[in-house]
Design an enzyme around this catalytic site. Structure first.
Site, PDB file in Angstrom:
ATOM      1  N   LYS A  17      13.601  49.312  56.357  1.00  0.00           N
ATOM      2  CA  LYS A  17      15.041  49.066  56.295  1.00  0.00           C
ATOM      3  C   LYS A  17      15.591  49.120  57.707  1.00  0.00           C
ATOM      4  O   LYS A  17      15.006  49.776  58.570  1.00  0.00           O
ATOM      5  CB  LYS A  17      15.720  50.152  55.439  1.00  0.00           C
ATOM      6  CG  LYS A  17      17.084  49.793  54.928  1.00  0.00           C
ATOM      7  CD  LYS A  17      17.029  48.959  53.665  1.00  0.00           C
ATOM      8  CE  LYS A  17      18.417  48.468  53.281  1.00  0.00           C
ATOM      9  NZ  LYS A  17      18.432  47.871  51.943  1.00  0.00           N
ATOM     10  N   ASP A  68      21.845  43.138  53.432  1.00  0.00           N
ATOM     11  CA  ASP A  68      22.296  44.339  52.699  1.00  0.00           C
ATOM     12  C   ASP A  68      23.806  44.402  52.951  1.00  0.00           C
ATOM     13  O   ASP A  68      24.414  43.345  53.240  1.00  0.00           O
ATOM     14  CB  ASP A  68      21.558  45.597  53.214  1.00  0.00           C
ATOM     15  CG  ASP A  68      21.799  46.834  52.355  1.00  0.00           C
ATOM     16  OD1 ASP A  68      21.199  46.939  51.276  1.00  0.00           O
ATOM     17  OD2 ASP A  68      22.608  47.711  52.738  1.00  0.00           O
TER      18      ASP A  68
HETATM   19  P1  NDP Z   1      28.176  43.653  50.444  1.00  0.00           P
HETATM   20  O1  NDP Z   1      28.417  43.905  51.876  1.00  0.00           O
HETATM   21  O2  NDP Z   1      28.130  42.261  49.955  1.00  0.00           O
HETATM   22  O3  NDP Z   1      29.245  44.435  49.561  1.00  0.00           O
HETATM   23  C1  NDP Z   1      29.379  45.811  49.681  1.00  0.00           C
HETATM   24  C2  NDP Z   1      30.543  46.246  48.812  1.00  0.00           C
HETATM   25  O4  NDP Z   1      30.578  47.669  48.761  1.00  0.00           O
HETATM   26  C3  NDP Z   1      31.886  45.816  49.384  1.00  0.00           C
HETATM   27  O5  NDP Z   1      32.782  45.629  48.335  1.00  0.00           O
HETATM   28  C4  NDP Z   1      32.262  47.015  50.248  1.00  0.00           C
HETATM   29  O6  NDP Z   1      33.643  47.135  50.476  1.00  0.00           O
HETATM   30  C5  NDP Z   1      31.792  48.143  49.364  1.00  0.00           C
HETATM   31  N1  NDP Z   1      31.510  49.323  50.200  1.00  0.00           N
HETATM   32  C6  NDP Z   1      30.666  49.387  51.253  1.00  0.00           C
HETATM   33  N2  NDP Z   1      30.671  50.607  51.796  1.00  0.00           N
HETATM   34  C7  NDP Z   1      31.559  51.299  51.067  1.00  0.00           C
HETATM   35  C8  NDP Z   1      32.014  52.629  51.132  1.00  0.00           C
HETATM   36  N3  NDP Z   1      31.557  53.481  52.078  1.00  0.00           N
HETATM   37  N4  NDP Z   1      32.912  53.032  50.198  1.00  0.00           N
HETATM   38  C9  NDP Z   1      33.372  52.170  49.240  1.00  0.00           C
HETATM   39  N5  NDP Z   1      32.968  50.891  49.144  1.00  0.00           N
HETATM   40  C10 NDP Z   1      32.086  50.475  50.048  1.00  0.00           C
HETATM   41  O7  NDP Z   1      26.820  44.417  50.113  1.00  0.00           O
HETATM   42  P2  NDP Z   1      25.849  44.241  48.862  1.00  0.00           P
HETATM   43  O8  NDP Z   1      26.609  43.844  47.660  1.00  0.00           O
HETATM   44  O9  NDP Z   1      24.716  43.430  49.315  1.00  0.00           O
HETATM   45  O10 NDP Z   1      25.301  45.725  48.696  1.00  0.00           O
HETATM   46  C11 NDP Z   1      25.911  46.680  47.826  1.00  0.00           C
HETATM   47  C12 NDP Z   1      24.912  47.752  47.490  1.00  0.00           C
HETATM   48  O11 NDP Z   1      23.774  47.161  46.851  1.00  0.00           O
HETATM   49  C13 NDP Z   1      24.346  48.526  48.688  1.00  0.00           C
HETATM   50  O12 NDP Z   1      24.102  49.868  48.301  1.00  0.00           O
HETATM   51  C14 NDP Z   1      23.021  47.845  48.950  1.00  0.00           C
HETATM   52  O13 NDP Z   1      22.101  48.691  49.620  1.00  0.00           O
HETATM   53  C15 NDP Z   1      22.582  47.552  47.523  1.00  0.00           C
HETATM   54  N6  NDP Z   1      21.572  46.507  47.383  1.00  0.00           N
HETATM   55  C16 NDP Z   1      21.812  45.238  47.837  1.00  0.00           C
HETATM   56  C17 NDP Z   1      20.854  44.265  47.674  1.00  0.00           C
HETATM   57  C18 NDP Z   1      21.107  42.851  48.050  1.00  0.00           C
HETATM   58  O14 NDP Z   1      20.272  42.003  47.687  1.00  0.00           O
HETATM   59  N7  NDP Z   1      22.186  42.513  48.714  1.00  0.00           N
HETATM   60  C19 NDP Z   1      19.536  44.573  47.094  1.00  0.00           C
HETATM   61  C20 NDP Z   1      19.429  45.910  46.548  1.00  0.00           C
HETATM   62  C21 NDP Z   1      20.413  46.836  46.739  1.00  0.00           C
HETATM   63  P3  NDP Z   1      34.276  46.637  51.867  1.00  0.00           P
HETATM   64  O15 NDP Z   1      34.408  45.150  51.716  1.00  0.00           O
HETATM   65  O16 NDP Z   1      35.559  47.347  51.971  1.00  0.00           O
HETATM   66  O17 NDP Z   1      33.317  47.046  52.943  1.00  0.00           O
END
Ligand code: NDP
Length: 453
Positions: free
Chosen positions: A126, A166
């Protein structure tokens, strides 16, 4: 067996001071492994536990870049290459100001077992940076990505380490980083996944984590002769995983009522239909706006702005059947978990990585909630990344329907594997033990086969 696991945990805490997320992820896995060590004395002989908690390599580097005002900015970059027993390191890149070594190590550690569960030949890693993409221009994002990749390119390769997206890293960032890699190496190689579908990307990679999460949840419900149809669902986050979780849930007849971002959460009791979901996608992916704007467009919705003094998240205090945390780590604390149980939620499936605190997980399991842990439930993304690598290797692109079939099969297989291990060593419905044990055993056996490396 506590006398074996405890010294390992104590050493992890002593050697990695202050890395609370890493401690949490290791503790959760060791807690499950405690149940199997009796049956596998060779694991102790080969010191697998002591080896598996130590990254093979940690790379930390400076990222200088120039903002639109002409000022030099400096960020910190990371790549944690955790374990390569099953294949080249594979795992996403996170761009978020909260990124630090502890978060990188916890994500890399989790990734090892997740990748193992997919059944593909993928090691675990990662990476990321504390750079905050919010509010940056496209030009700043490009300059940052180019500087980040200038250093990262020394350490990755299509047979060595293949990063993906991510939090904060989507199609735009993958494109900029891929361009810079190609320029430095003069190679059109499959060194990143999540690429555009016209230039090496797999169909369905953007959708894969969310779709896979819903397939896994449907498999869990099937064990109780239930389906997602008609279920009221809470989703947190509004990024990639949240959006495609919602899309698949709608397709299967569920009712989605919430989204959130780091500023606040919204609830729409009428349900978020396809038209409202398209609005959210455009808001987040094109305008890079805030979820608060949902209420401006749909005034009947509720919006709650988070306050640093909040002890719980109102999003999780709603009547619902299913909950899909899809934002970030530890977003469900014990109080939130209690609210979900009190409100009658019967399924929680983790789209984000480690979104539930350890006590919350225990509460769900004690209360007979079907709980899908991240390493199993959100493995669809990395699984399709693995399929993208296979397509790149043979220079062909599979049809969307073929990728979807494979994703279905992989999620089903992960579900079966988790239940089988859980039944053998714990309780059949305990997907946490099932995922940790089966993910671990495949890696451990490969480590034993490959000697003391
Ligand atoms: P994105 O950047 O597309 O979206 C992240 C979302 O989570 C946004 O809405 C963001 O809000 C919110 N967020 C991020 N940090 C925080 C925080 N500290 N508190 C509250 N909300 C928060 O990321 P992904 O959708 O790709 O990833 C989301 C989760 O899924 C992560 O944990 C990631 O590790 C996991 N994941 C993702 C994969 C993928 O294929 N993309 C695969 C497996 C797991 P804001 O816009 O305000 O930042």
């Amino acid at each position: 067996m506590e006398h074996i696991v405890k010294p390992v945990m104590d050493t992890v805490i002593a050697k990695n001071p202050g890395e609370k997320e890493f401690h949490q992820a290791v503790h959760e896995v060791l807690h499950s492994l405690d149940k199997v060590l009796d049956s596998y004395p060779n694991l102790l002989y080969h010191r697998i536990l002591e080896r598996i908690v130590e990254p093979e390599r940690v790379i930390m580097f400076r990222i200088p870049w120039i903002d639109d005002q002409g000022t030099l900015q400096v960020n910190r970059g990371f790549r944690v290459e955790m374990n390569s027993s099953l294949g080249p390191y594979k795992g996403g890149l996170r761009f978020h100001p909260s990124v630090n070594l502890s978060i990188m190590k916890f994500l890399a550690f989790e990734q090892v077992f997740k990748n193992s569960l997919t059944g593909l030949t993928l090691g675990g890693g990662k990476g990321g940076t504390d750079f905050d993409p919010k509010g940056k221009s496209d030009l700043e994002i490009m300059k940052f990505c180019q500087s980040f990749m200038t250093e990262l390119s020394r350490h990755i390769g299509e047979n060595t380490d293949i990063p993906a997206g991510d939090i904060g890293v989507g199609a735009r960032e993958i494109g900029f980083m891929y361009g810079q890699y190609k320029r430095i190496k003069n190679q059109f190689a499959g060194v990143l996944t999540g690429k555009g579908s016209e230039w090496g990307g797999s169909f369905l990679r953007p959708e894969a984590t969310g779709f896979g999460l819903v397939y896994f949840s449907a498999n869990m419900l099937e064990t109780r002769s239930e389906t997602l149809e008609g279920k009221t669902c809470l989703i947190s986050g509004s990024g990639n995983v949240a959006q495609f979780t919602a899309e698949k849930l709608l397709e299967l007849g569920a009712k989605v009522i919430s989204f959130s971002d780091s500023t606040g959460c919204m609830i729409d009791h009428d349900g978020i239909d396809h038209e409202k979901l398209s609005f959210v996608k455009e808001l987040k992916n094109v305008h890079r706006g805030r979820i608060a704007e949902y209420k401006e467009r749909y005034p009947h919705a509720e919006y709650y702005r988070y306050n640093p003094r909040d002890t719980s998240n109102p999003l999780w205090n709603r009547k619902a059947d299913c909950a899909f945390p899809c934002a970030t780590q530890n977003e469900i604390n014990l109080e939130d978990a209690g609210h979900l149980v009190e409100n009658g939620v019967t399924l929680v499936a983790e789209g984000a990585n480690m979104p539930t605190c350890e006590e919350g997980v225990e509460l769900f399991i004690e209360n007979n909630v079907l709980f899908g842990p991240a390493k199993a439930a959100n493995a669809g993304g990395v699984a399709v990344s693995g399929l993208e690598m296979a397509q790149n290797g043979s220079r062909i692109q599979w049809k969307r329907s073929k990728v979807d079939d494979e994703l279905h099969k992989i999620m089903k297989k992960i579900h079966t594997t988790c239940r089988r291990s859980a039944k053998e060593y714990s309780d059949e419905d305990n997907y946490v033990d099932g995922a940790n044990i089966s993910g671990f055993l495949r890696v451990a056996n490969a480590m034993i086969d490959q000697g003391y490396v």
